[in-house]
Design a protein around this motif. Sequence first.
Motif, short mmCIF file in Angstrom:
data_model
loop_
_atom_site.label_atom_id
_atom_site.label_comp_id
_atom_site.label_asym_id
_atom_site.label_seq_id
_atom_site.Cartn_x
_atom_site.Cartn_y
_atom_site.Cartn_z
N ASP A 134 0.81 -1.21 0.00
CA ASP A 134 0.00 0.00 0.00
C ASP A 134 0.84 1.26 0.00
OD1 ASP A 134 0.84 -0.56 2.62
OD2 ASP A 134 -0.90 0.40 3.53
N THR A 135 1.99 1.25 0.71
CA THR A 135 2.84 2.46 0.70
C THR A 135 3.51 2.62 -0.65
OG1 THR A 135 4.74 1.26 1.63
CG2 THR A 135 3.24 2.35 3.19
N GLN A 136 3.88 1.51 -1.29
CA GLN A 136 4.46 1.60 -2.64
C GLN A 136 3.44 2.18 -3.62
OE1 GLN A 136 6.52 -1.78 -4.26
NE2 GLN A 136 7.26 -2.47 -2.27
N GLN A 137 2.21 1.70 -3.52
CA GLN A 137 1.19 2.19 -4.44
C GLN A 137 0.94 3.68 -4.24
OE1 GLN A 137 -0.44 -0.02 -6.79
NE2 GLN A 137 -0.75 2.03 -7.66
N THR A 138 0.86 4.10 -2.98
CA THR A 138 0.66 5.52 -2.70
C THR A 138 1.81 6.36 -3.23
OG1 THR A 138 -0.69 5.09 -0.75
CG2 THR A 138 0.39 7.22 -0.86
N ALA A 139 3.04 5.92 -2.97
CA ALA A 139 4.20 6.66 -3.46
C ALA A 139 4.18 6.76 -4.98
CB ALA A 139 5.49 5.99 -2.99
N HIS A 140 3.83 5.65 -5.63
CA HIS A 140 3.73 5.66 -7.09
C HIS A 140 2.68 6.66 -7.57
CE1 HIS A 140 1.57 4.19 -10.71
NE2 HIS A 140 2.79 4.00 -11.19
N ASP A 141 1.56 6.70 -6.87
CA ASP A 141 0.45 7.52 -7.33
C ASP A 141 0.67 9.02 -7.10
OD1 ASP A 141 -0.75 5.20 -8.15
OD2 ASP A 141 -2.17 5.11 -6.47
N ILE A 142 1.52 9.36 -6.13
CA ILE A 142 1.72 10.79 -5.85
C ILE A 142 2.83 11.42 -6.67
CG2 ILE A 142 0.83 10.58 -3.48
CD1 ILE A 142 3.72 10.78 -2.50
N VAL A 183 12.56 -0.34 -0.77
CA VAL A 183 13.57 -1.19 -0.15
C VAL A 183 13.15 -2.67 -0.18
CG1 VAL A 183 14.53 0.62 1.29
CG2 VAL A 183 12.62 -0.73 2.16
N ARG A 184 11.97 -2.92 -0.74
CA ARG A 184 11.53 -4.28 -1.00
C ARG A 184 11.17 -4.39 -2.48
NH1 ARG A 184 7.39 -5.57 4.08
NH2 ARG A 184 8.79 -4.87 5.75
N ALA A 185 10.96 -5.60 -2.94
CA ALA A 185 10.62 -5.80 -4.35
C ALA A 185 9.37 -5.00 -4.72
CB ALA A 185 10.40 -7.28 -4.63
N PRO A 186 9.38 -4.31 -5.85
CA PRO A 186 8.21 -3.52 -6.26
C PRO A 186 6.95 -4.37 -6.35
CG PRO A 186 10.13 -2.93 -7.57
CD PRO A 186 10.52 -4.14 -6.77
N GLN A 187 5.86 -3.83 -5.78
CA GLN A 187 4.56 -4.51 -5.81
C GLN A 187 3.49 -3.46 -6.09
OE1 GLN A 187 3.94 -7.52 -2.55
NE2 GLN A 187 5.83 -6.64 -1.76
N VAL A 188 3.54 -2.88 -7.27
CA VAL A 188 2.63 -1.80 -7.64
C VAL A 188 1.67 -2.30 -8.71
CG1 VAL A 188 2.47 0.49 -8.68
CG2 VAL A 188 4.28 -0.01 -7.02
N GLN A 225 11.81 1.56 -8.42
CA GLN A 225 13.12 0.89 -8.41
C GLN A 225 13.48 0.46 -7.01
OE1 GLN A 225 16.26 2.98 -10.51
NE2 GLN A 225 17.81 2.32 -9.03
N GLN A 226 13.82 -0.81 -6.86
CA GLN A 226 14.27 -1.32 -5.57
C GLN A 226 15.76 -1.03 -5.38
OE1 GLN A 226 14.07 -5.57 -5.07
NE2 GLN A 226 14.44 -5.49 -2.85
N VAL A 227 16.11 -0.51 -4.21
CA VAL A 227 17.52 -0.31 -3.90
C VAL A 227 18.03 -1.53 -3.14
CG1 VAL A 227 17.01 0.90 -1.72
CG2 VAL A 227 19.24 1.18 -2.80
N VAL A 228 19.21 -1.96 -3.49
CA VAL A 228 19.90 -3.00 -2.72
C VAL A 228 20.94 -2.26 -1.89
CG1 VAL A 228 21.25 -5.11 -2.82
CG2 VAL A 228 19.47 -4.69 -4.53
N GLY A 229 20.57 -2.00 -0.64
CA GLY A 229 21.40 -1.11 0.19
C GLY A 229 22.57 -1.81 0.82
N ILE A 230 23.47 -2.32 0.00
CA ILE A 230 24.63 -3.07 0.48
C ILE A 230 25.90 -2.39 -0.01
CG2 ILE A 230 25.83 -5.29 0.43
CD1 ILE A 230 23.12 -6.62 0.00
N ILE A 231 26.72 -1.98 0.92
CA ILE A 231 27.95 -1.29 0.56
C ILE A 231 28.98 -2.24 -0.04
CG2 ILE A 231 29.39 -1.50 2.65
CD1 ILE A 231 28.44 1.78 0.85
N HIS A 232 28.76 -3.56 0.16
CA HIS A 232 29.74 -4.55 -0.32
C HIS A 232 29.59 -4.85 -1.81
CE1 HIS A 232 30.94 -5.32 3.81
NE2 HIS A 232 29.66 -5.40 4.11
#
Length: 346
Positions: free
Chosen positions: A242-250, A260-265, A275-282
């Motif tokens: 639901d937060t992904q959908q809202t962010a997409h819609d705004i 930060v999780r797989a897109p589910q829009v 776009q999903q970020v893979v927040g790994i410095i390695h």
Amino acid sequence: MSTQQALWLPGIGQDFVVGTKEIDTPDPGQLLVKIISSGLNPLDWKIQDSGYIQFVPSYPAVIGEEAAGTVEAVGEGVTDFKKGDRIFFQAQIGSKFTTFQQYCIVFAYSAAKIPENISFDQAASVQVGIIPFAVALYAQQPEGLAHLAPWLEGGHGKYAGQPIVIMGGTSTLGQYATQLARLSGFSPLITTASFHNTELLSSLGATHVLDRKLSTAALKDAIAKITSTPIALAFDAISLPDTQQTAHDIITAGGTVITVRAPQVDNKSEDKVVQQVVGIIHAPPNRELGKSFMPVLTQWLADGTIKPNTVEVVPGGLNGVSSGLQRLKNNLVNGKKLVVRPWETA
């Protein structure tokens, strides 16, 4: 060979068990670290419940993604650290590198020194929280958006007048994202959260805090009253459907939502990027980013430019991990970071 206490995950869906494990020796470019405080993260209970082969290829395994401690030994070629240094770090994949144990191996390029005004518990909350936004905004494409980082020449305040929306501002990721967005100059800097967290988020740099329970239409209306500039960038620190959908819609046409999780829009617009970020410095493309950021992060923590999360120590050492992860899973942690102290294991 010397041994230590470690928290073993025997297999997917199984209970954690405290047992013994060998203490590894650092290879060139690595550090052996005595872990004083280890952070708990949602990914940990997800690994326990479902398994993530990219993080845990085989079992039994020791997991844990971030920690703070003291350098016990340095590998060949390491010049920036010495025995006794206080450091914090994001863990690499593999049981010799993870943090639900009393000692682990750390790659020197990923470590940062802890300033004197920051405790081990506070330091253990930082890297997993701040790296996803740093990678999403400042890493080179395709890992990130290649924005100029605020610690580089010309980057501080560069994006003034460009609005950003951060979904879930009170989360660990949201708090650090808010602070980095402030340093980059994004304005207005709009976050969603419960209203009782308004003072906290304002102190971190949010110019506006909107109720996280607003419908998408109501959120759009509230944003329109704040700025007439279209929203081209949103960072979803929660990343539920639901937060992904809202962010997409705004966001406007041509805009980007970082999750930060797989897109589910559902009904994703072709002219909007999710776009999903893979927040790994390695990750190899991100290592240079880490090398430039870590010394600055130490200084920013020292002078208060970046403020660590409020932390809560879960008692019981490694035996406290299970109860702490259950609280995270049940959404019973708000505005703070849970940590454990491995050396308090009975």
